[in-house]
Design a protein around this motif. Sequence first.
Motif, PDB file in Angstrom:
ATOM      1  N   ARG A  16       0.832  -1.202   0.000  1.00 53.29           N
ATOM      2  CA  ARG A  16       0.000   0.000   0.000  1.00 53.29           C
ATOM      3  C   ARG A  16       0.865   1.250   0.000  1.00 53.29           C
ATOM      4  NH1 ARG A  16      -3.370  -2.043   4.516  1.00 53.29           N
ATOM      5  NH2 ARG A  16      -4.739  -3.481   3.464  1.00 53.29           N
ATOM      6  N   THR A  17       1.898   1.246   0.823  1.00 51.10           N
ATOM      7  CA  THR A  17       2.800   2.393   0.901  1.00 51.10           C
ATOM      8  C   THR A  17       3.527   2.585  -0.421  1.00 51.10           C
ATOM      9  OG1 THR A  17       3.123   1.928   3.239  1.00 51.10           O
ATOM     10  CG2 THR A  17       4.707   3.390   2.202  1.00 51.10           C
ATOM     11  N   LEU A  18       3.963   1.496  -1.011  1.00 49.22           N
ATOM     12  CA  LEU A  18       4.652   1.558  -2.297  1.00 49.22           C
ATOM     13  C   LEU A  18       3.726   2.107  -3.382  1.00 49.22           C
ATOM     14  CD1 LEU A  18       7.395   0.738  -3.543  1.00 49.22           C
ATOM     15  CD2 LEU A  18       6.328  -1.404  -4.187  1.00 49.22           C
ATOM     16  N   GLY A  19       2.488   1.661  -3.394  1.00 50.06           N
ATOM     17  CA  GLY A  19       1.515   2.152  -4.374  1.00 50.06           C
ATOM     18  C   GLY A  19       1.206   3.618  -4.187  1.00 50.06           C
ATOM     19  N   ALA A  20       1.074   4.046  -2.950  1.00 54.19           N
ATOM     20  CA  ALA A  20       0.795   5.458  -2.679  1.00 54.19           C
ATOM     21  C   ALA A  20       1.982   6.320  -3.105  1.00 54.19           C
ATOM     22  CB  ALA A  20       0.489   5.654  -1.201  1.00 54.19           C
TER      23      ALA A  20
END
Length: 68
Positions: A16-20
Amino acid sequence: MTKDRKTTLGRREFLRTLGAGATVATTAAGTLAGAARADSETNDEKRKARYRETEHVKTYYRVNRYPS
């Protein structure tokens, strides 16, 4: 009995952090990009020969045993 919470980042939270981060980076890159420009070359300049077999190119072919 108390349960200790782990401070490590789980796989799903990591993704999720990588996608954001990727979304923010894409947005920032889009705003920083300049306006598109047309080609400044004339048709004659576009059609001219660009490859020149200079001395360092000949040396490269000779050293790497490419037929010249």
